[in-house]
Design a protein around this motif. Structure first.
Motif, PDB file in Angstrom:
ATOM      1  N   HIS A 214      35.601  -0.381 -33.398  1.00 52.27           N
ATOM      2  CA  HIS A 214      36.418   0.408 -34.252  1.00 52.27           C
ATOM      3  C   HIS A 214      36.040   0.319 -36.003  1.00 52.27           C
ATOM      4  O   HIS A 214      35.299   1.369 -36.279  1.00 52.27           O
ATOM      5  N   GLU A 215      35.694  -1.192 -36.030  1.00 54.69           N
ATOM      6  CA  GLU A 215      34.972  -1.093 -37.799  1.00 54.69           C
ATOM      7  C   GLU A 215      33.475  -0.636 -37.381  1.00 54.69           C
ATOM      8  O   GLU A 215      33.301  -0.284 -37.999  1.00 54.69           O
ATOM      9  N   LYS A 216      33.259  -0.887 -35.939  1.00 54.07           N
ATOM     10  CA  LYS A 216      31.311  -0.282 -36.225  1.00 54.07           C
ATOM     11  C   LYS A 216      31.260   0.827 -36.053  1.00 54.07           C
ATOM     12  O   LYS A 216      30.541   1.618 -37.195  1.00 54.07           O
TER      13      LYS A 216
ATOM     14  N   PHE B 297      31.374   6.299 -42.302  1.00 50.69           N
ATOM     15  CA  PHE B 297      30.807   6.672 -43.837  1.00 50.69           C
ATOM     16  C   PHE B 297      28.913   6.605 -43.697  1.00 50.69           C
ATOM     17  O   PHE B 297      29.371   6.806 -44.964  1.00 50.69           O
ATOM     18  N   GLU B 298      28.998   5.374 -42.710  1.00 55.30           N
ATOM     19  CA  GLU B 298      27.134   5.662 -43.200  1.00 55.30           C
ATOM     20  C   GLU B 298      26.429   7.150 -43.188  1.00 55.30           C
ATOM     21  O   GLU B 298      25.949   7.516 -44.021  1.00 55.30           O
ATOM     22  N   ASP B 299      26.797   7.776 -41.880  1.00 54.70           N
ATOM     23  CA  ASP B 299      26.140   8.831 -42.120  1.00 54.70           C
ATOM     24  C   ASP B 299      27.095  10.261 -42.827  1.00 54.70           C
ATOM     25  O   ASP B 299      25.888  10.659 -43.578  1.00 54.70           O
TER      26      ASP B 299
ATOM     27  N   PRO C  64      21.850  10.415 -36.229  1.00 56.08           N
ATOM     28  CA  PRO C  64      22.145   9.791 -35.026  1.00 56.08           C
ATOM     29  C   PRO C  64      21.674   8.504 -34.909  1.00 56.08           C
ATOM     30  O   PRO C  64      20.570   9.173 -34.850  1.00 56.08           O
ATOM     31  N   PRO C  65      22.298   7.225 -34.931  1.00 55.73           N
ATOM     32  CA  PRO C  65      21.493   5.772 -34.615  1.00 55.73           C
ATOM     33  C   PRO C  65      20.620   6.199 -33.492  1.00 55.73           C
ATOM     34  O   PRO C  65      21.045   6.685 -32.442  1.00 55.73           O
ATOM     35  N   CYS C  66      19.623   5.636 -32.893  1.00 55.11           N
ATOM     36  CA  CYS C  66      18.289   6.510 -32.059  1.00 55.11           C
ATOM     37  C   CYS C  66      18.015   4.500 -31.311  1.00 55.11           C
ATOM     38  O   CYS C  66      19.358   3.517 -31.848  1.00 55.11           O
TER      39      CYS C  66
ATOM     40  N   PRO D 123      20.104  -3.959 -38.544  1.00 52.90           N
ATOM     41  CA  PRO D 123      20.748  -2.208 -38.858  1.00 52.90           C
ATOM     42  C   PRO D 123      22.273  -1.670 -38.194  1.00 52.90           C
ATOM     43  O   PRO D 123      22.695  -1.302 -38.655  1.00 52.90           O
ATOM     44  N   TYR D 124      21.921  -2.580 -36.663  1.00 51.34           N
ATOM     45  CA  TYR D 124      23.478  -1.678 -36.102  1.00 51.34           C
ATOM     46  C   TYR D 124      24.261  -2.883 -36.384  1.00 51.34           C
ATOM     47  O   TYR D 124      24.986  -3.140 -34.956  1.00 51.34           O
ATOM     48  N   SER D 125      24.339  -4.427 -36.606  1.00 53.03           N
ATOM     49  CA  SER D 125      25.383  -5.458 -36.898  1.00 53.03           C
ATOM     50  C   SER D 125      26.308  -4.562 -37.797  1.00 53.03           C
ATOM     51  O   SER D 125      25.940  -3.837 -38.521  1.00 53.03           O
ATOM     52  N   ILE D 126      27.702  -5.458 -37.799  1.00 50.80           N
ATOM     53  CA  ILE D 126      28.255  -4.902 -39.066  1.00 50.80           C
ATOM     54  C   ILE D 126      27.969  -4.781 -40.345  1.00 50.80           C
ATOM     55  O   ILE D 126      28.581  -4.340 -41.498  1.00 50.80           O
ATOM     56  N   ASN D 127      27.079  -6.233 -40.489  1.00 47.99           N
ATOM     57  CA  ASN D 127      26.935  -6.248 -41.840  1.00 47.99           C
ATOM     58  C   ASN D 127      25.251  -6.031 -41.891  1.00 47.99           C
ATOM     59  O   ASN D 127      24.618  -6.945 -42.439  1.00 47.99           O
ATOM     60  N   PRO D 128      24.864  -5.146 -42.275  1.00 51.55           N
ATOM     61  CA  PRO D 128      23.874  -4.322 -41.992  1.00 51.55           C
ATOM     62  C   PRO D 128      22.827  -5.245 -42.932  1.00 51.55           C
ATOM     63  O   PRO D 128      21.286  -5.813 -43.084  1.00 51.55           O
ATOM     64  N   SER D 129      23.792  -5.289 -44.571  1.00 53.79           N
ATOM     65  CA  SER D 129      22.756  -5.539 -44.920  1.00 53.79           C
ATOM     66  C   SER D 129      22.184  -7.101 -45.159  1.00 53.79           C
ATOM     67  O   SER D 129      21.256  -8.078 -45.905  1.00 53.79           O
TER      68      SER D 129
END
Length: 378
Positions: A110-112, A118-120, A127-129, A212-218
């Motif tokens: 749910h967090e992801k 939010f990012e979208d 949408p992510p590929c 980029p697909y992790s909880i913290n992309p930075s």
């Protein structure tokens, strides 16, 4: 049985090694009855015991037993059993553990989902590929050198950069006058005066990547590193051998994949020039911040991969018995390179990981060490 398992995971299997495996397995079967007689076990009908009878056959068919261990499942045992048990009250723990794991997984998913929404909404990104096999990576150097004021003599002796002054002189002349031929560069470098005798050095080149697909992309993680550190002594006065890793170097406009334009070199030293010298040698231009002293191996342009294994076989590139070396900007280094020594019929017992590059006459470039070389070297 321990001797059998050790031999099964040996990095190189010869007929002698396989025969020793058979002898160890035979000895195990002849003596394992003692565990049943003592009441320790009722039988030996479990998969690992049965599978040991097929080790030799599978090794002869498919090669060495790489990554044949239980580290992955041991690590999962911590996440899925130990941490889950700590969340219970130690009474009737099984349903509590499964409920805790189920809820934890739902919260993470749910967090992801929230972060992606939010990012979208903020960036209006598509949408992510499907993620690529390997994420892009970038070089990362330490802010400050690890050792300041290392003399040329120390670099030549402790780091093994035997032609450091000559290679640095050739680099300066070629950078200032790229139109010169190799012979002209050699002649001009012989008369170049180096107005200093010390440099500051680094012992590691890092490559970092972002998921980029992790909880913290930075957040970044170190996915590759190249070490170039001399021998040292630990606090118990034990000698730790030096480590000078090899790397894939872009010498002629190499692409993102393939070996065209690349060459393998051993990184002996990574250093920076004094700021005063940079301004004097490179006026009106942006000089390279970090430089590396590299000893070269056979270029890929003159090689073809082996028909049976698909690996490139290389050797040291020498002139008059001395290995060719150059000073290059470190941004030409693409990734570390892993070698498999060309042992021959028997692996010499005196070869060590710290000396194999010095004593082995030929080596294979291993493109199966991890995903990045697997997808970029072929």
């Amino acid at each position: 049985m321990l001797d059998f398992l050790y031999l099964a995971k040996y990095p190189v299997h010869t007929m002698e090694t396989l025969d020793r495996m058979e002898e160890a397995l035979k000895m195990y079967h002849e003596n394992c009855q003692v565990f049943i007689d003592l009441g320790i076990r009722q039988n030996f009908n479990f998969p690992k015991d049965h599978f040991s009878n097929h080790y030799r056959e599978l090794i002869e068919l498919f090669g060495t037993t790489d990554n044949f261990n239980t580290k992955y499942t041991e690590r999962l045992h911590i996440d899925l059993a130990k941490e889950a048990f700590r969340a219970t009250n130690s009474k009737d723990e099984f349903p509590q553990m499964t409920a805790w794991l189920d809820r934890r997984e739902k919260v993470m998913l749910h967090e992801k989902f929230i972060l992606r929404r939010f990012e979208d909404s903020s960036n209006n990104v598509p949408p992510p590929c499907i993620p690529p096999l390997v994420q892009p990576r970038e070089m990362k150097m330490a802010t400050s050198p690890l050792v300041y004021g290392v003399s040329f003599e120390e670099i030549e002796t402790k780091y093994g950069a035997t032609d450091f002054k000559g290679a640095l002189s050739r680099f300066v002349i070629h950078s200032q006058r790229p139109e010169l031929t190799k012979r002209q560069v050699e002649d001009a470098a012989a008369s170049l005066h180096l107005p200093f005798y010390k440099v500051s050095v680094f012992h590691r080149i890092k490559f970092i990547s972002h998921d980029p697909y992790s909880i913290n992309p930075s957040a970044s993680i170190v996915v590759d590193s190249i070490h170039c550190e001399p021998a040292r002594f630990d606090r118990y006065n034990n000698r730790i051998p030096g480590r000078f890793d090899t790397a894939m170097v872009n010498i002629a406009n190499g692409g993102r994949v393939g070996v065209k334009g690349y060459c393998v070199g051993q990184i002996r030293c990574v250093f920076v020039l004094p700021s005063k010298v940079q301004k004097e040698w490179f006026p009106g231009q942006s000089p390279p911040l970090h430089l590396a002293y590299v000893e070269w191996f056979t270029p890929f342009a003159s090689l073809r991969p082996g028909r049976d294994h698909g690996l490139y076989k290389i050797s040291k590139r020498t002139i008059d018995g001395q290995q060719r070396a150059s000073v290059i900007p470190i941004n030409l280094i693409k990734q570390s390179a892993h070698f498999i020594p060309a042992f021959g019929p028997v692996a010499p017992a005196e070869w060590k990981s710290s000396t194999v590059l010095e004593v082995a006459s030929s080596l294979y470039v291993n493109c199966f060490s991890d995903r990045f070389p697997y997808s970029t070297i072929y």
